[in-house]
Write a protein that holds these residues in place. Structure first.
Motif, PDB file in Angstrom:
ATOM      1  N   ALA A  75      55.969  39.551  -3.412  1.00 14.27           N
ATOM      2  CA  ALA A  75      56.815  38.612  -4.150  1.00 14.27           C
ATOM      3  C   ALA A  75      56.978  37.326  -3.337  1.00 14.27           C
ATOM      4  O   ALA A  75      56.951  37.351  -2.093  1.00 14.27           O
ATOM      5  N   PRO A  76      57.118  36.184  -4.017  1.00 14.11           N
ATOM      6  CA  PRO A  76      57.303  34.919  -3.285  1.00 14.11           C
ATOM      7  C   PRO A  76      58.493  34.980  -2.337  1.00 14.11           C
ATOM      8  O   PRO A  76      59.537  35.549  -2.656  1.00 14.11           O
ATOM      9  N   ASN A  77      58.331  34.387  -1.180  1.00 13.28           N
ATOM     10  CA  ASN A  77      59.391  34.335  -0.180  1.00 13.28           C
ATOM     11  C   ASN A  77      59.376  32.953   0.462  1.00 13.28           C
ATOM     12  O   ASN A  77      58.897  32.776   1.587  1.00 13.28           O
ATOM     13  N   PRO A  78      59.876  31.930  -0.265  1.00 16.35           N
ATOM     14  CA  PRO A  78      59.791  30.559   0.247  1.00 16.35           C
ATOM     15  C   PRO A  78      60.400  30.380   1.630  1.00 16.35           C
ATOM     16  O   PRO A  78      59.903  29.575   2.426  1.00 16.35           O
ATOM     17  N   ALA A  79      61.453  31.111   1.928  1.00 19.48           N
ATOM     18  CA  ALA A  79      62.099  30.944   3.230  1.00 19.48           C
ATOM     19  C   ALA A  79      61.151  31.306   4.370  1.00 19.48           C
ATOM     20  O   ALA A  79      61.214  30.707   5.455  1.00 19.48           O
ATOM     21  N   ALA A  80      60.259  32.269   4.130  1.00 15.23           N
ATOM     22  CA  ALA A  80      59.334  32.698   5.191  1.00 15.23           C
ATOM     23  C   ALA A  80      58.263  31.660   5.476  1.00 15.23           C
ATOM     24  O   ALA A  80      57.551  31.766   6.475  1.00 15.23           O
ATOM     25  N   ALA A  81      58.133  30.674   4.598  1.00 12.76           N
ATOM     26  CA  ALA A  81      57.121  29.632   4.810  1.00 12.76           C
ATOM     27  C   ALA A  81      57.541  28.626   5.867  1.00 12.76           C
ATOM     28  O   ALA A  81      56.713  27.821   6.317  1.00 12.76           O
ATOM     29  N   GLN A  82      58.792  28.643   6.274  1.00 18.72           N
ATOM     30  CA  GLN A  82      59.302  27.608   7.175  1.00 18.72           C
ATOM     31  C   GLN A  82      58.534  27.543   8.485  1.00 18.72           C
ATOM     32  O   GLN A  82      58.211  26.465   8.995  1.00 18.72           O
ATOM     33  N   ARG A  83      58.190  28.694   9.065  1.00 17.68           N
ATOM     34  CA  ARG A  83      57.488  28.706  10.355  1.00 17.68           C
ATOM     35  C   ARG A  83      56.115  28.055  10.242  1.00 17.68           C
ATOM     36  O   ARG A  83      55.687  27.335  11.148  1.00 17.68           O
ATOM     37  N   TRP A  84      55.440  28.271   9.132  1.00 22.13           N
ATOM     38  CA  TRP A  84      54.114  27.681   8.961  1.00 22.13           C
ATOM     39  C   TRP A  84      54.213  26.181   8.679  1.00 22.13           C
ATOM     40  O   TRP A  84      53.367  25.402   9.119  1.00 22.13           O
TER      41      TRP A  84
END
Length: 375
Positions: free
Chosen positions: A148-157
């Motif tokens: 499932a989408p997890n926009p918050a986890a994209a922050q590190r990238w």
């Protein structure tokens, strides 16, 4: 007597010799020619003649040559999967090949679309040292390539991407903020007038979008074009789409569509009374100098239409083109239409219809593919 017997005996010997000589065939003379061919006769049946005639094997069909795109995919796969990556240029080529394969799988170009495969190639590209792979991994978190989408986890990238592609990192950050922001619902005031907007809450997000657009990100430009259409600023939208058109097929198509929509014939002039009635309708619609009164605005629009006002006719068509769930006038829709310019020679745009026809790129990474690999 003796002479007679002797003659008889000689005759007998002569007759025997003659008979013996007649039974012997003379030996043919040798002429050196080949012996005559034996007479033709039916050949004995053989197993081959008794069996069905065997057809010659069908010629092998030449295998279809792979297309240039398929050949390129094969080449990239071979390069990306090379054993024992080497330092320097070879390692960079491996990382680049894995990155491009991720983009191809993400968009289904040359291969069957598979976000999961794309994520695996992005991870391999990152492990091999491709810095742009952070964009792919960020998008997979935002959109959900495997889970499932997890926009918050994209922050590190996104943080890593800022070092190599700041405008794209700003656009992805804006996208994350938009996905995580609570849904804003337009609600009318107590007397039906529009509630003042609170731009402070959305100002940081829009600043990211503007910065990304200034840095050359085509997706930010396209998004600003959509924003301008919603705000009934078609000229601004056209400028944004044209600015991105050279690097985005979607932006170019949007600019062409919008240019065509703006080439409309100015509405015919109406009488002074119709124009005055239309202006009164707009004041009630917008709440200028008085509380907004949508019921009175609709009544005056109808009156202006009867008096020959073309803008009033078009406004009524827009108002009733999208009724509310109860079949009545949609208050939020009325608020959006309040400042739509339908008078004078300005072109009319139904923002809802136009937005449905405008396009975005398939993903925020599509422009990272080389032009030769795009569909």
């Amino acid at each position: 007597m003796l002479r007679f017997i002797s003659r008889v005996f000689c005759c007998c010997l002569w007759l025997g010799a003659v008979q013996a000589a007649g039974s012997i065939q003379p030996e043919p003379a040798f002429d050196g020619s080949p012996p005559p061919a034996p007479p033709l006769r039916a050949a004995d049946p053989t197993p081959e003649t008794l069996s069905a005639t065997q057809l010659p094997p069908a010629p092998l069909q030449a295998r279809e040559q792979p297309s240039a795109l398929e050949a390129e995919v094969s080449r990239l796969r071979s390069r990306a999967l090379s054993v024992d990556p080497q330092p320097g240029r070879v390692a960079r080529e491996q990382a680049r090949a894995a990155w491009l394969l991720g983009l191809l799988y993400l968009h289904g170009i040359g291969v069957a679309a598979s976000p999961g495969e794309a994520a695996a190639w992005f991870e391999r590209a990152r492990a091999l040292g491709e810095p742009l792979a952070a964009a792919g991994l960020a998008w997979c978190e935002i959109d959900g390539c495997r889970t499932a989408p997890n926009p918050a986890a994209a922050q590190r990238w996104i943080t890593l991407l800022r070092r190599v592609d700041l405008p794209r990192a700003q656009y992805l950050q804006w996208l994350v903020d938009e996905r995580l922001s609570p849904l804003q619902l337009a609600t009318p005031g107590l007397r039906g007038e529009p509630v003042p907007a609170t731009p402070a809450a959305s100002a940081p997000d829009r600043q990211l979008l503007l910065s990304a657009a200034r840095g050359g990100n085509v997706h930010a430009r396209i998004e600003l074009g959509f924003e301008s259409i919603t705000a009934n600023r078609p000229a601004d939208a056209l400028e944004h789409f044209r600015a991105a058109g050279s690097r985005s097929e979607a932006a170019s198509a949007n600019a062409a569509l919008l240019s065509e929509r703006l080439r409309v014939t100015p509405p015919a002039r109406s009488s002074a009374s119709a124009a005055d009635t239309f202006a009164r309708a707009q004041r009630n619609h917008r709440g200028e100098g008085q509380p907004a009164n949508f019921v009175e605005a609709i009544r005056l629009y109808r009156l202006a239409q009867n008096q020959g006002s073309e803008p009033a006719k078009r406004m009524l068509e827009l108002i009733f083109s999208r009724p509310g769930p109860d079949g009545q006038v949609d208050i939020a829709w009325m608020q959006q239409l309040a400042y739509l310019n339908l008078s004078g020679g300005a072109p009319a745009l139904d923002s809802t219809t136009v937005r449905r026809e405008l396009r975005r790129e398939p993903t925020p990474l599509f422009d990272m593919l080389p032009a030769s690999l795009r569909k």
